[in-house]
Structures are given as structure tokens and as C-alpha cells.
Design an enzyme around this catalytic site. Sequence first.
Site, short mmCIF file in Angstrom:
data_model
loop_
_atom_site.label_atom_id
_atom_site.label_comp_id
_atom_site.label_asym_id
_atom_site.label_seq_id
_atom_site.Cartn_x
_atom_site.Cartn_y
_atom_site.Cartn_z
N HIS A 261 4.51 -14.18 -4.98
CA HIS A 261 3.05 -14.25 -4.28
C HIS A 261 2.13 -13.32 -5.24
O HIS A 261 1.04 -13.52 -4.93
CB HIS A 261 3.23 -13.71 -3.04
CG HIS A 261 3.23 -12.50 -2.80
ND1 HIS A 261 4.32 -11.37 -3.60
CD2 HIS A 261 2.82 -11.11 -1.95
CE1 HIS A 261 4.30 -10.13 -3.25
NE2 HIS A 261 3.57 -10.07 -2.27
N ASP B 235 -6.85 5.15 0.71
CA ASP B 235 -6.76 3.78 0.50
C ASP B 235 -8.00 2.83 0.68
O ASP B 235 -8.85 3.48 1.30
CB ASP B 235 -5.83 3.15 1.74
CG ASP B 235 -5.36 1.86 1.17
OD1 ASP B 235 -4.14 2.00 1.10
OD2 ASP B 235 -5.88 1.04 1.49
N GLY C 12 -5.07 -13.08 0.67
CA GLY C 12 -5.61 -12.11 -0.03
C GLY C 12 -6.21 -12.14 -1.68
O GLY C 12 -6.78 -12.81 -2.03
N SER D 39 4.29 -6.04 -7.03
CA SER D 39 5.31 -7.05 -7.65
C SER D 39 4.88 -7.25 -9.22
O SER D 39 5.89 -7.45 -9.92
CB SER D 39 5.30 -8.24 -6.88
OG SER D 39 6.13 -7.85 -5.45
N HIS E 215 0.89 -1.05 0.02
CA HIS E 215 -0.10 0.15 -0.12
C HIS E 215 0.80 1.17 -0.07
O HIS E 215 0.57 2.19 -0.47
CB HIS E 215 -0.93 0.01 1.28
CG HIS E 215 -2.01 -0.92 1.24
ND1 HIS E 215 -3.23 -0.66 0.71
CD2 HIS E 215 -1.75 -2.51 1.25
CE1 HIS E 215 -3.98 -2.09 1.02
NE2 HIS E 215 -2.99 -2.99 0.93
N GLN F 62 13.91 -4.50 -5.15
CA GLN F 62 13.31 -5.35 -5.94
C GLN F 62 13.35 -5.16 -7.49
O GLN F 62 13.45 -5.66 -8.50
CB GLN F 62 11.90 -5.64 -5.72
CG GLN F 62 11.32 -6.30 -6.65
CD GLN F 62 10.10 -7.44 -6.00
OE1 GLN F 62 9.95 -8.09 -4.97
NE2 GLN F 62 8.72 -7.20 -6.53
N TRP G 41 0.07 -7.13 -6.23
CA TRP G 41 -0.10 -6.57 -7.50
C TRP G 41 1.10 -5.62 -7.82
O TRP G 41 1.81 -5.64 -8.93
CB TRP G 41 -1.34 -5.49 -7.54
CG TRP G 41 -1.70 -5.13 -8.94
CD1 TRP G 41 -1.64 -3.68 -9.15
CD2 TRP G 41 -1.85 -5.73 -10.02
NE1 TRP G 41 -1.94 -3.54 -10.44
CE2 TRP G 41 -2.20 -4.65 -10.95
CE3 TRP G 41 -1.97 -7.01 -10.49
CZ2 TRP G 41 -2.31 -5.19 -12.55
CZ3 TRP G 41 -2.27 -7.57 -11.67
CH2 TRP G 41 -2.55 -6.38 -12.67
N GLN H 195 -4.33 -12.25 -4.00
CA GLN H 195 -3.47 -12.76 -5.00
C GLN H 195 -3.84 -13.74 -5.90
O GLN H 195 -3.47 -13.83 -6.94
CB GLN H 195 -2.20 -13.18 -4.05
CG GLN H 195 -1.47 -12.14 -3.37
CD GLN H 195 -0.48 -12.28 -2.06
OE1 GLN H 195 -0.71 -13.68 -2.07
NE2 GLN H 195 -0.12 -11.64 -1.36
BR1 BUP Z 1 9.84 -8.48 0.37
C1 BUP Z 1 10.40 -6.77 -0.63
N1 BUP Z 1 11.98 -5.63 -1.63
O1 BUP Z 1 12.54 -7.19 -0.44
P1 BUP Z 1 3.26 -6.34 -3.27
C2 BUP Z 1 9.26 -6.19 -1.47
N2 BUP Z 1 9.62 -5.23 -2.04
O2 BUP Z 1 11.19 -3.80 -2.80
P2 BUP Z 1 1.62 -7.15 -1.09
C3 BUP Z 1 11.04 -4.57 -2.26
O3 BUP Z 1 7.63 -4.25 -1.86
P3 BUP Z 1 3.51 -6.74 0.98
C4 BUP Z 1 11.79 -6.62 -0.74
O4 BUP Z 1 8.97 -4.40 -4.99
C5 BUP Z 1 6.60 -4.20 -3.99
O5 BUP Z 1 6.64 -2.84 -4.50
C6 BUP Z 1 8.04 -4.92 -4.01
O6 BUP Z 1 4.13 -5.00 -2.74
C7 BUP Z 1 8.71 -4.25 -2.57
O7 BUP Z 1 2.83 -7.21 -2.13
C8 BUP Z 1 6.40 -4.29 -2.65
O8 BUP Z 1 3.75 -7.17 -4.49
C9 BUP Z 1 5.27 -5.47 -2.21
O9 BUP Z 1 1.81 -5.46 -3.88
O10 BUP Z 1 2.69 -6.21 -0.16
O11 BUP Z 1 1.68 -8.51 -0.65
O12 BUP Z 1 0.54 -6.16 -1.42
O13 BUP Z 1 4.94 -6.78 0.50
O14 BUP Z 1 3.13 -5.81 2.14
O15 BUP Z 1 3.13 -8.23 1.47
#
Ligand code: BUP
Length: 454
Positions: A350, A117, A373, A355, A18, A335, A353, A375
Site C-alpha cells: 500500500h 506528530d 490517505g 513500508s 506513526h 516485516q 511510507w 499513499q
Molecule cells: Br501489517 C504489518 N508487520 O504485519 P506504514 C505492518 N508492519 O511489521 P501506514 C509489520 O507496520 P498502518 C505487519 O513494517 C511498517 O513499519 C511495517 O507503516 C509494520 O503504513 C508499519 O507502511 C506500517 O507507514 O500504517 O498505512 O502508515 O500500518 O497503520 O496502516
Amino acid sequence: SKTQSPHVALFPSSGMGHIIPSVRLAASLANKNFHVTMITAHPLVSKAESNFLAHFFAAFPQVISKEFHLLPRDPSTAKSDETDPFFLQIEAIRRSATLLSPLLSSLSPPLSALISDIFLSSTFTPITADLHLPNYILFPSCTYMLCLTAHFPSLVNITEEINIPGLSTMVSKSWLPPPLVIDATGFFATQFVENGKNMVQHNGILMNTFDALEPESLKAINEGKVVNGFPPVISIGPLVPCEFEKQQVSSLAWLDEQPDGSVVYVCFGNRTALSREQLRELGVGLVKSECRFLWILKDKKVDKEDVAEIDEVLGKGFVESVKDKGLVIKSWVDQDGVLSHRAVGGFVSHVGWSSAVEAMWHGVPILAWPQIGDQKMCAAVVKKCGLGLWVDSWDWNGGELVKGEDIGKAIKELMGDENLKLQVAHIKEEARKAVAFGGSSENNLLKLRKEWEL
Ligand code: BUP
């Protein structure tokens, strides 16, 4: 009169999925000379959140930072069934909502809009209505999930397949966020329904997507087929990573040594830990795939509590036995830096969104392994648009164990799929067009600016 730059405030809820899109949008607005205020709820839940925000505010001194200090929980009235720290944070924001109105009114120049949000939708709309302040949602998932969120409150009961009006792909019951099915009266489900209903109270829904990626869902929801009178759904993605997010880390140096397209990157986001048993099966799978790998290991939901050594988590000897092929690390990585690296040829994800969108931005094929969630909804989109593979029989996090053998097979398939590479290269091209001069997402942002300037 001379038009002034609009002033926009953003208030994301908890979790990197988020906070990151919200920060990237804030950065993009600041770069377009908007006045920007970023409101964040304190104390934050994770170390990753505090680090990321600190880097952002250092790189964007023109963005005003407002800390929203959460009111303590009153144990005598607290009766929540919720234990997830990220959802508890949302509950805390809700309970502290009365503090928002004075904060918003104190900002100068006066606000043109609040971008909040989905999880805060029903909490904030009465406040913005009172202040006559336009209120937008930045929806941090795919448009397919948005359609489900909008349609869900009108469902009388949950059938095996859910037909969202205007969409050709049925939603299987097994794709729904599990708490909706398991406990219809719990915190998650009641909030989900309340926020879903309340979306019509907003001036618009901003999406980290682009027109060419999800044409059917965007068309259906914008033509009022999903919910009559739904506000405009505005695609402004991909929300592109910023310069300040770049890190010089050893994982990237390791990637420098690997051949082009040879490495599979494995990461399940910042808030999903697999069980130790499942992690070890994944280890077996990676070995069986015979690919090189970079694995971000997570053993606990909240990073501050994730203190066990890698050997303890994966078993003594695993890391040593794979050292010629794989790197396992237990810390935050850049990432974007990983996905943009020429050595990376695939992503076991996973499919949070953000990612998924980052993988598109860099043209990296995905093996979707949804955990929690929204995913599975995202996985369905990833598969449909040709960005990746999804074995939809694999269970949710905490469900039936996925065997190393099957994981190995799926990764091999991912890394060898030439057709997928072509499709992904095409999606990457479309993603870049959307945010370039004259692109659909760029034009949508310019239109918003005009509205906010009035
Ligand atoms: Br772990 C990790 N580096 O090591 P999503 C995540 N990320 O940049 P969800 C890193 O976190 P949540 C790391 O690039 C993405 O922008 C990644 O968001 C970054 O997952 C973000 O993919 C993760 O939407 O969030 O499940 O919504 O990470 O809180 O589980």
C-alpha cells in the site's frame, strides 16, 4: 559548565505507521545516550500498537514511559462526523490536550524538545509555546507529501493538477487524500488545513527520508520556495528497525524453504482492509502471476475485530489450492524480517511510507498499490526514484475493483524487471550511506543533538 545529555519527549498519534517511526527514533536517541520519554495515548487503538510498545519498553528500560490517559467523550457536545477509530483517537488526544502541559513540566531533567506528530501539530503548539519548549514534528510520510501539506492551505480551489512552487512534478487531483476532495468541511480536511498552516510554528520537521532520495522536494522546501519562512526540514532516515522487533515466526521458516528472490510479499499495512471481493481478485492475481507468495491477509481495519477464518474470507479451498506456492497468514509479521529474507524478490504494498522506506533499506522492488490517505503521493515518489512500479489508474480502496488478471500481469512485471533490481540496489546503497558515520542523516542528528544540548 558541563553539558548534559538532552532530554527529548516523543508523542506519536495512533496507527503503526506513526508509532513505529517514533519508536525507532526514540531507540536511536536512547542508544546515543539521550534521556528519552515516550508518551502514548491510552487506551491504544490496536493490539499491534500495545504489543509493539510493550516489546520496546522491555528492550529499552532507560526510556521513560508516560501514559496519557484520554478524557472520555462527552456525548452531549461530541459532533464529529468521523468514524475511523484511528482518527477518533486523534480527536480524543485533542480533547484531552490540557493534560499535556502538567505532564511535560513534571519531567526531569527538564525537556530540551518535544517531538510530536503532524496530526497533533495545531493541538500542541500553543502548549509548547507556553512552556517555551522547542517543538518538532516527526512527519511520517515522504517529503513530497510534506510539500503538499504545507502548500495546500493556500490553495483557493482544487484544480485537476496542482503546481507546488519549486517542484517539477505536478500533483494530480486524483492523488490527493480522498477526504480532501470529497468533503472539504469534514474532520479530515479541516484538520489537514489547520495542521498544515500550523507547521510554521515548529522549530523543525524531522523526516524519515534521506537527501539522496528526495533531493528536489527537500531543496525546494528548505529554500522557502514552497512556503516562505518554513522551519528547517531535517532528513534523519531511514529510521532503522530495532533488534526487539525481530520475531521467530513460522512465516520466516516457510521463507527459508523458498528459492532466492522467488517470493512476492503482499501486505497493505496494519489499518487497511480490502473488500472481500477485492481480496478474492487479489487471490486470482497471485495465482495468475505464477509466483510464490507470502500474503498478510487483513479483513478488518482494527486487528482486534479481525476474527474471520481465512477460508471464510477467501472462499473455501483457496488456501489448499495454492499450498505449494503460497502462504496466507492473518497475523502480524516481522516485516523487517520478511523484507530482509533472501527469498523475497518483490513487495506488493500500500506504500505506507514506513513500508516503502523498509523496502529501500533491504533493496526490495515494490509494486505500489495505494489504498488510502497519502499513499498515492508516496507511490509517485516510489516510481520517480526507481524503487518500483505503479499502475496509477488503479482506484482507491472502496473504488473500482482491480481485476485479478491485471494484478497478475503487474506482479509478473515486477518480479521480472531486471532494471528495477539494479535501481533498487543503488537506492539501498544510498540509504545505508545516509545513516552510516559521516552520512547526511547521521550528521543531521548530530547537529540536532548540539542544538538541544545548549
Ligand atoms: Br501489517 C504489518 N508487520 O504485519 P506504514 C505492518 N508492519 O511489521 P501506514 C509489520 O507496520 P498502518 C505487519 O513494517 C511498517 O513499519 C511495517 O507503516 C509494520 O503504513 C508499519 O507502511 C506500517 O507507514 O500504517 O498505512 O502508515 O500500518 O497503520 O496502516
